[in-house]
Write a protein that holds these residues in place. Structure first.
Motif, PDB file in Angstrom:
ATOM      1  N   THR A 183      11.718  15.780  -4.391  1.00  0.00           N
ATOM      2  CA  THR A 183      10.911  14.629  -5.396  1.00  0.00           C
ATOM      3  C   THR A 183      11.899  13.508  -5.485  1.00  0.00           C
ATOM      4  O   THR A 183      13.095  13.520  -5.513  1.00  0.00           O
ATOM      5  N   LEU A 184      11.264  12.322  -5.435  1.00  0.00           N
ATOM      6  CA  LEU A 184      11.978  11.000  -5.145  1.00  0.00           C
ATOM      7  C   LEU A 184      11.305  10.369  -6.512  1.00  0.00           C
ATOM      8  O   LEU A 184      10.019  10.544  -6.919  1.00  0.00           O
ATOM      9  N   SER A 185      12.284  10.055  -7.473  1.00  0.00           N
ATOM     10  CA  SER A 185      11.736   9.475  -8.726  1.00  0.00           C
ATOM     11  C   SER A 185      12.084   7.621  -8.194  1.00  0.00           C
ATOM     12  O   SER A 185      13.408   7.525  -7.965  1.00  0.00           O
ATOM     13  N   LEU A 186      11.004   6.874  -8.288  1.00  0.00           N
ATOM     14  CA  LEU A 186      11.216   5.600  -7.882  1.00  0.00           C
ATOM     15  C   LEU A 186      11.188   4.660  -9.283  1.00  0.00           C
ATOM     16  O   LEU A 186      10.240   4.754 -10.190  1.00  0.00           O
ATOM     17  N   GLU A 216       3.000  17.965   2.836  1.00  0.00           N
ATOM     18  CA  GLU A 216       2.162  17.179   1.866  1.00  0.00           C
ATOM     19  C   GLU A 216       3.050  16.242   1.160  1.00  0.00           C
ATOM     20  O   GLU A 216       4.100  16.677   0.925  1.00  0.00           O
ATOM     21  N   VAL A 217       2.449  15.101   0.706  1.00  0.00           N
ATOM     22  CA  VAL A 217       3.100  14.258  -0.090  1.00  0.00           C
ATOM     23  C   VAL A 217       2.151  13.766  -1.180  1.00  0.00           C
ATOM     24  O   VAL A 217       1.011  13.520  -1.014  1.00  0.00           O
ATOM     25  N   VAL A 218       3.012  13.816  -2.417  1.00  0.00           N
ATOM     26  CA  VAL A 218       1.779  13.549  -3.497  1.00  0.00           C
ATOM     27  C   VAL A 218       2.533  12.370  -4.454  1.00  0.00           C
ATOM     28  O   VAL A 218       3.718  12.556  -4.716  1.00  0.00           O
ATOM     29  N   LEU A 219       1.874  11.158  -4.521  1.00  0.00           N
ATOM     30  CA  LEU A 219       2.446  10.089  -5.249  1.00  0.00           C
ATOM     31  C   LEU A 219       1.811  10.248  -6.660  1.00  0.00           C
ATOM     32  O   LEU A 219       0.741  10.378  -6.946  1.00  0.00           O
ATOM     33  N   SER A 220       2.691  10.013  -7.804  1.00  0.00           N
ATOM     34  CA  SER A 220       2.128  10.069  -8.920  1.00  0.00           C
ATOM     35  C   SER A 220       2.915   9.270 -10.188  1.00  0.00           C
ATOM     36  O   SER A 220       3.844   8.383  -9.614  1.00  0.00           O
ATOM     37  N   SER A 221       2.613   9.189 -11.284  1.00  0.00           N
ATOM     38  CA  SER A 221       3.279   8.573 -12.410  1.00  0.00           C
ATOM     39  C   SER A 221       3.184   6.952 -12.138  1.00  0.00           C
ATOM     40  O   SER A 221       4.347   6.144 -12.181  1.00  0.00           O
ATOM     41  N   TYR A 222       2.039   6.332 -11.936  1.00  0.00           N
ATOM     42  CA  TYR A 222       1.989   5.126 -11.474  1.00  0.00           C
ATOM     43  C   TYR A 222       2.004   4.372 -12.857  1.00  0.00           C
ATOM     44  O   TYR A 222       1.626   4.740 -14.033  1.00  0.00           O
ATOM     45  N   ASP A 223       2.770   3.018 -12.541  1.00  0.00           N
ATOM     46  CA  ASP A 223       3.086   2.020 -13.738  1.00  0.00           C
ATOM     47  C   ASP A 223       1.631   1.135 -13.914  1.00  0.00           C
ATOM     48  O   ASP A 223       0.663   1.111 -13.255  1.00  0.00           O
ATOM     49  N   ALA A 224       1.850   0.325 -14.916  1.00  0.00           N
ATOM     50  CA  ALA A 224       0.790  -0.816 -14.971  1.00  0.00           C
ATOM     51  C   ALA A 224       0.574  -1.706 -13.930  1.00  0.00           C
ATOM     52  O   ALA A 224      -0.612  -2.170 -13.814  1.00  0.00           O
ATOM     53  N   ASN A 225       1.617  -1.644 -12.813  1.00  0.00           N
ATOM     54  CA  ASN A 225       1.472  -2.644 -11.725  1.00  0.00           C
ATOM     55  C   ASN A 225       1.238  -1.684 -10.475  1.00  0.00           C
ATOM     56  O   ASN A 225       1.242  -2.278  -9.534  1.00  0.00           O
ATOM     57  N   GLY A 273       0.664  -1.198   0.166  1.00  0.00           N
ATOM     58  CA  GLY A 273      -0.101   0.060  -0.041  1.00  0.00           C
ATOM     59  C   GLY A 273       0.938   1.306  -0.001  1.00  0.00           C
ATOM     60  O   GLY A 273       2.070   1.200   0.190  1.00  0.00           O
ATOM     61  N   ALA A 274       0.216   2.385  -0.500  1.00  0.00           N
ATOM     62  CA  ALA A 274       1.128   3.466  -0.838  1.00  0.00           C
ATOM     63  C   ALA A 274       1.771   4.183   0.676  1.00  0.00           C
ATOM     64  O   ALA A 274       3.082   4.300   0.632  1.00  0.00           O
ATOM     65  N   ASN A 287       2.611   0.984  -9.181  1.00  0.00           N
ATOM     66  CA  ASN A 287       3.752   1.262  -8.613  1.00  0.00           C
ATOM     67  C   ASN A 287       3.917   2.903  -8.850  1.00  0.00           C
ATOM     68  O   ASN A 287       3.830   3.134 -10.010  1.00  0.00           O
ATOM     69  N   ALA A 288       3.966   3.646  -7.761  1.00  0.00           N
ATOM     70  CA  ALA A 288       4.296   4.982  -8.009  1.00  0.00           C
ATOM     71  C   ALA A 288       5.565   5.315  -8.265  1.00  0.00           C
ATOM     72  O   ALA A 288       6.626   4.764  -7.945  1.00  0.00           O
ATOM     73  N   GLY A 289       5.600   6.335  -9.607  1.00  0.00           N
ATOM     74  CA  GLY A 289       6.936   6.405 -10.049  1.00  0.00           C
ATOM     75  C   GLY A 289       7.720   7.699  -9.521  1.00  0.00           C
ATOM     76  O   GLY A 289       8.797   7.909  -9.598  1.00  0.00           O
ATOM     77  N   SER A 290       6.872   8.372  -8.902  1.00  0.00           N
ATOM     78  CA  SER A 290       7.428   9.599  -8.075  1.00  0.00           C
ATOM     79  C   SER A 290       6.750  10.004  -6.975  1.00  0.00           C
ATOM     80  O   SER A 290       5.557   9.721  -6.785  1.00  0.00           O
ATOM     81  N   VAL A 291       7.284  10.747  -6.210  1.00  0.00           N
ATOM     82  CA  VAL A 291       6.901  11.275  -4.840  1.00  0.00           C
ATOM     83  C   VAL A 291       7.338  12.508  -4.678  1.00  0.00           C
ATOM     84  O   VAL A 291       8.610  12.798  -4.702  1.00  0.00           O
ATOM     85  N   VAL A 292       6.293  13.352  -4.509  1.00  0.00           N
ATOM     86  CA  VAL A 292       6.680  14.805  -4.258  1.00  0.00           C
ATOM     87  C   VAL A 292       6.277  15.581  -3.034  1.00  0.00           C
ATOM     88  O   VAL A 292       5.082  15.108  -2.378  1.00  0.00           O
ATOM     89  N   TYR A 293       7.288  15.799  -2.225  1.00  0.00           N
ATOM     90  CA  TYR A 293       6.940  16.369  -1.052  1.00  0.00           C
ATOM     91  C   TYR A 293       6.838  18.116  -1.114  1.00  0.00           C
ATOM     92  O   TYR A 293       8.023  18.572  -1.761  1.00  0.00           O
TER      93      TYR A 293
END
Length: 78
Positions: A61-64, A35-44, A10-11, A46-52
Motif C-alpha cells: 500500500t502506498l499512502s500519498l 490489481e491496483v486500487v486507487l482510493s481515498s480521493y481528496d477534494a482535488n 490522470g490516474a 488526488n488519490a490518497g492511497s494505492v493498494v496493490y
C-alpha cells in the motif's frame, strides 16, 4: 517521460510516474501484483492511497500526500 506526477496527468499516468520515481530514487519495490486500487480521493481528486493486490490479497500500500498545487509531496509504503 517526465517522472513528476501531477494531478492532471490522470490516474494511470500518475501511478506509473510515482512507481517509476520511487524505484529510481529510493529503491521502493512493489511485489508482483495483478490489481491496483486507487482510493481515498481528496477534494482535488488526488488519490490518497494505492493498494496493490495479488489474487485479491494486498501485497503493498502506498499512502500519498500532495501540496496545494497538486504536486506529490510524500509517499509512505506499507
Amino acid at each position: 517521460m517526465d517522472d513528476t506526477p501531477y494531478i492532471n496527468d490522470g490516474a494511470d499516468a500518475s501511478l506509473r510516474k510515482v512507481v517509476s520515481l520511487l524505484n529510481k530514487t529510493v529503491g521502493f519495490s512493489i511485489p508482483d501484483y495483478d490489481e491496483v486500487v486507487l482510493s481515498s480521493y481528496d477534494a482535488n481528486d488526488n488519490a490518497g492511497s494505492v493498494v496493490y493486490r495479488k489474487g485479491g490479497n494486498p501485497v503493498a500500500t502506498l499512502s500519498l500526500t500532495y501540496d496545494g498545487s497538486g504536486r506529490l509531496t510524500s509517499v509512505i509504503k506499507s
